[in-house]
Design an enzyme around this catalytic site. Structure first.
Site, short mmCIF file in Angstrom:
data_model
loop_
_atom_site.label_atom_id
_atom_site.label_comp_id
_atom_site.label_asym_id
_atom_site.label_seq_id
_atom_site.Cartn_x
_atom_site.Cartn_y
_atom_site.Cartn_z
N LYS A 26 28.46 34.81 45.78
CA LYS A 26 28.53 34.03 44.38
C LYS A 26 30.22 34.54 43.84
CE LYS A 26 28.77 34.20 40.34
NZ LYS A 26 29.92 33.96 39.91
N GLU A 56 34.10 32.50 39.25
CA GLU A 56 34.34 31.05 38.79
C GLU A 56 35.74 31.01 38.34
OE1 GLU A 56 32.61 33.31 37.18
OE2 GLU A 56 31.86 32.75 35.21
N PHE A 60 37.04 38.43 39.62
CA PHE A 60 38.23 37.63 39.71
C PHE A 60 39.55 38.15 40.39
CE2 PHE A 60 39.88 39.38 35.86
CZ PHE A 60 41.06 39.43 36.01
N GLU A 96 38.35 49.53 28.72
CA GLU A 96 39.31 49.16 29.90
C GLU A 96 40.18 47.92 29.31
OE1 GLU A 96 37.27 46.91 32.88
OE2 GLU A 96 38.59 47.78 34.42
N CYS A 143 41.02 47.38 39.55
CA CYS A 143 40.09 48.36 39.04
C CYS A 143 40.65 49.58 39.63
CB CYS A 143 38.73 48.09 39.81
SG CYS A 143 38.64 48.58 41.50
N SER A 201 32.70 43.95 35.72
CA SER A 201 32.83 44.66 34.30
C SER A 201 31.56 45.44 34.17
CB SER A 201 33.25 43.92 33.18
OG SER A 201 32.21 42.94 33.33
P1 NAD Z 1 32.97 40.07 35.22
O1 NAD Z 1 32.06 41.07 35.14
O2 NAD Z 1 33.37 39.12 34.22
O3 NAD Z 1 32.68 39.07 36.43
C1 NAD Z 1 32.00 39.51 37.69
C2 NAD Z 1 30.91 38.54 38.49
O4 NAD Z 1 30.06 38.46 37.34
C3 NAD Z 1 31.53 37.19 38.38
O5 NAD Z 1 31.19 36.71 39.47
C4 NAD Z 1 30.96 36.55 37.21
O6 NAD Z 1 30.72 35.24 37.35
C5 NAD Z 1 29.70 37.24 36.89
N1 NAD Z 1 29.30 37.37 35.55
C6 NAD Z 1 30.06 37.32 34.31
N2 NAD Z 1 29.37 37.02 33.27
C7 NAD Z 1 28.09 37.24 33.53
C8 NAD Z 1 26.74 37.43 33.00
N3 NAD Z 1 26.70 37.28 31.44
N4 NAD Z 1 25.50 37.46 33.55
C9 NAD Z 1 25.64 37.54 34.84
N5 NAD Z 1 26.92 37.34 35.65
C10 NAD Z 1 28.10 37.23 35.25
O7 NAD Z 1 34.24 40.62 35.90
P2 NAD Z 1 35.85 39.90 36.02
O8 NAD Z 1 36.48 39.90 34.80
O9 NAD Z 1 35.61 38.90 37.17
O10 NAD Z 1 36.44 41.17 36.79
C11 NAD Z 1 37.26 42.46 36.30
C12 NAD Z 1 36.31 43.61 36.31
O11 NAD Z 1 35.93 44.05 37.57
C13 NAD Z 1 37.06 44.74 35.50
O12 NAD Z 1 36.11 45.51 34.70
C14 NAD Z 1 37.23 45.55 36.70
O13 NAD Z 1 37.42 47.01 36.41
C15 NAD Z 1 36.07 45.41 37.45
N6 NAD Z 1 36.28 45.91 38.96
C16 NAD Z 1 35.49 46.66 39.64
C17 NAD Z 1 35.77 47.23 40.77
C18 NAD Z 1 35.23 48.35 41.21
O14 NAD Z 1 35.06 48.48 42.58
N7 NAD Z 1 34.77 49.40 40.69
C19 NAD Z 1 36.80 46.48 41.91
C20 NAD Z 1 37.31 45.08 41.11
C21 NAD Z 1 37.23 44.91 39.70
#
Ligand code: NAD
Length: 498
Positions: A173, A176, A149, A383, A281, A226
């Site tokens: 994708k 959401e 997000f 985090e 991040c 994450s």
């Molecule tokens: P998230 O892991 O909750 O979601 C990321 C994606 O995974 C979304 O599209 C979501 O729909 C999907 N998802 C969520 N739960 C899932 C599941 N159980 N099974 C399959 N898919 C699932 O992350 P977020 O809260 O949207 O974003 C924040 C996180 O992203 C933080 O941990 C941040 O550090 C990380 N991030 C990392 C980078 C990097 O380059 N290392 C960059 C930006 C954000």
């Protein structure tokens, strides 16, 4: 209520799952829209469209594909204000930050405008008698991207900018939580001249992600989110035979040496820790002053700096940061602050009570700061992803380098110093993927590549730059000879060139 759809084969598609997720305006806490969550049917339709489109898209010459990227960049620039407002209204970051989000994505599109150069192969003339060897990079077919997000414009562009320019078609994708901008980007890509099916957007949750991981026609998956989900996507995707890069969470440290320009370091770390409400991040939530005196000076100056921070609605041009993305995320941050207190860290500033007048239901949280945080504490190891700065004191340079090096995450790190030799040694030793020297958020420029180490990234390929080109292509190597005259005997042993 506004419904946010999928974008399949060049058109908006409502979807048939009957499942939806609410989209909030984080400034007011109100539900502003709902987004359709895909079922297997929509994912299959998007893949079928992408497979069809890829057959002709791969044959479009690289220069023409680059021209589409150029027109896309121009269209996004023309639509910058509207896109930034749309992004802020779902994410909560201030509009200037949303413009930065879009601009950093556009820089990858600019790189993609030069894709003919990046796709040039290698050639060896006369590798053997009358034998020439050359290599070419070919697209994989259909690739998919699953994004978080916190950068709903930049991270999709990191992925589809390169994937499409090298001749793949793409299924995005997005998160959401803020899905409107990704849909708009896909529409603009069609307006820029990409044929339908070249970029499809599937809205959804785990159901859509699993369908992507299982689909045999998707050859590569790029994930950012994450770490637990990144690991899940990496292990399932690679087990299904796909190429996968999966970027995860972070806990970036800022080391402040005694000789640093402390006033500058305070300004830089304040922006990096609290900007975008810490939902980056590459945020810098951990500061490590080296030596007691540095810690005392830093603490005093940072407390004064925090006093000056203005938290406001995302349209407030004077605000440094806006609300966080959801009420659930706000609660999670508040719970971590309580945990920090329970673990025995010293809470110097508590942002939990912050309320913005007239926006009491918005997802706002004030800046918080802890001192005397210890490596054994959960609040240090995990985090938080909110506007919380944690100070961990170190006695020596060696102790300071060991902290980020031994942490489970290894995304970014920064050192603040006037000593070139210490900075050089730090950059060489520290076990982290992206290093800043007097630069608090060392996000590499688009023609370099982005990627952390340890639990911040699974898989070998970084995002964008030449690493991105390599990730989205496969190498083919051709060994050719054009014999003349009499037929030569073919040997039954392994051929050598000698
Ligand atoms: P998230 O892991 O909750 O979601 C990321 C994606 O995974 C979304 O599209 C979501 O729909 C999907 N998802 C969520 N739960 C899932 C599941 N159980 N099974 C399959 N898919 C699932 O992350 P977020 O809260 O949207 O974003 C924040 C996180 O992203 C933080 O941990 C941040 O550090 C990380 N991030 C990392 C980078 C990097 O380059 N290392 C960059 C930006 C954000």
């Amino acid at each position: 209520m506004r419904d946010i759809t999928h974008f399949i084969d060049g058109a908006a598609v409502a979807g048939t799952s009957g499942r939806f997720s609410e989209i909030f305006n984080p400034n007011t806490g109100e539900v502003a829209a709902r987004v359709a969550l895909a079922s297997l049917g929509e994912v299959n339709a998007a893949v079928a469209s992408a497979v069809r489109a890829q057959q002709t898209w791969a044959l479009v010459n690289p220069q023409r594909r680059a021209r589409v990227m150029f027109d896309f960049k121009r269209l996004v620039e023309l639509n910058m204000n509207g896109l930034a407002e749309m992004l802020s209204s779902e994410h909560g970051k201030v509009v200037a930050d949303s413009k930065g989000d879009i601009q950093r994505g556009l820089e990858v599109i600019e790189f993609a405008c030069g894709i003919p150069h990046a796709l040039k192969g290698e050639y060896t003339e006369g590798a053997g008698p009358g034998i020439d060897v050359y290599s070419m990079r070919q697209p994989l077919g259909v690739a998919a991207g699953i994004t978080p997000f916190n950068f709903p414009a930049m991270i999709p562009m990191w992925m589809f900018g390169i994937a499409i320019a090298v001749g793949n078609t793409f299924i995005l994708k997005p998160s959401e939580k803020d899905p409107s901008v990704p849909i708009r980007l896909a529409e603009l890509m069609m307006e820029a001249g990409a044929p339908k099916g070249v970029l499809n957007v599937i809205q959804g949750d785990k159901v859509a992600v699993d369908a992507i991981l299982d689909h045999p026609d998707i050859k590569a998956v790029s994930f950012v989110g994450s770490s637990d989900i990144a690991h899940y996507v990496y292990s399932h995707g690679t087990a299904a035979g796909k190429r996968v890069q999966a970027m995860g969470g972070a806990k970036n440290h800022g080391i402040v040496m005694a000789d640093a320009d402390i006033d500058q370091a305070v300004k830089d770390i304040s922006g990096a820790a609290f900007g975008s409400a810490g939902e980056r991040c590459m945020a810098l939530p951990v500061v490590v002053p080296v030596g007691e005196k540095t810690a005392e000076i830093f603490r005093e100056k940072m407390l004064a700096e925090i006093e000056t921070l203005k938290v406001g609605v995302s349209t407030d041009a004077a605000a440094q940061y806006g609300p966080v993305v959801t009420a659930a995320h706000r609660r999670k941050i508040a719970d971590y602050i309580q945990l920090g207190v329970d673990e025995g860290a010293e809470l110097l500033v508590d942002g939990r009570g912050f309320q913005l007048q007239g926006f009491e239901k918005g997802f706002f949280i004030g800046p918080s700061m802890f001192d005397h945080v210890k490596p054994a504490m959960r609040t240090y190891q995990e985090e938080i992803f909110g506007p919380v700065l944690q100070m961990v004191r170190a006695e020596t340079f060696e102790e300071a380098v060991a902290l980020p090096s031994q942490h489970q995450y290894g995304n970014g790190v920064a050192i603040f110093t006037r000593n070139g030799r210490a900075a050089r040694e730090f950059a060489a030793q520290v076990q982290v993927g992206m290093v800043g020297i007097n630069v608090p958020i060392p996000v590499p420029v688009a023609y370099h590549s982005f990627g952390g180490w340890k639990r911040s990234a699974f898989g070998d390929a970084n995002q964008h730059g030449m690493e991105g080109v390599r990730f989205y292509t496969k190498v083919k190597t051709i060994t050719a000879r054009w014999p003349e005259g009499a037929v030569e005997d073919s040997a039954f042993v392994i051929p050598t060139m000698g």
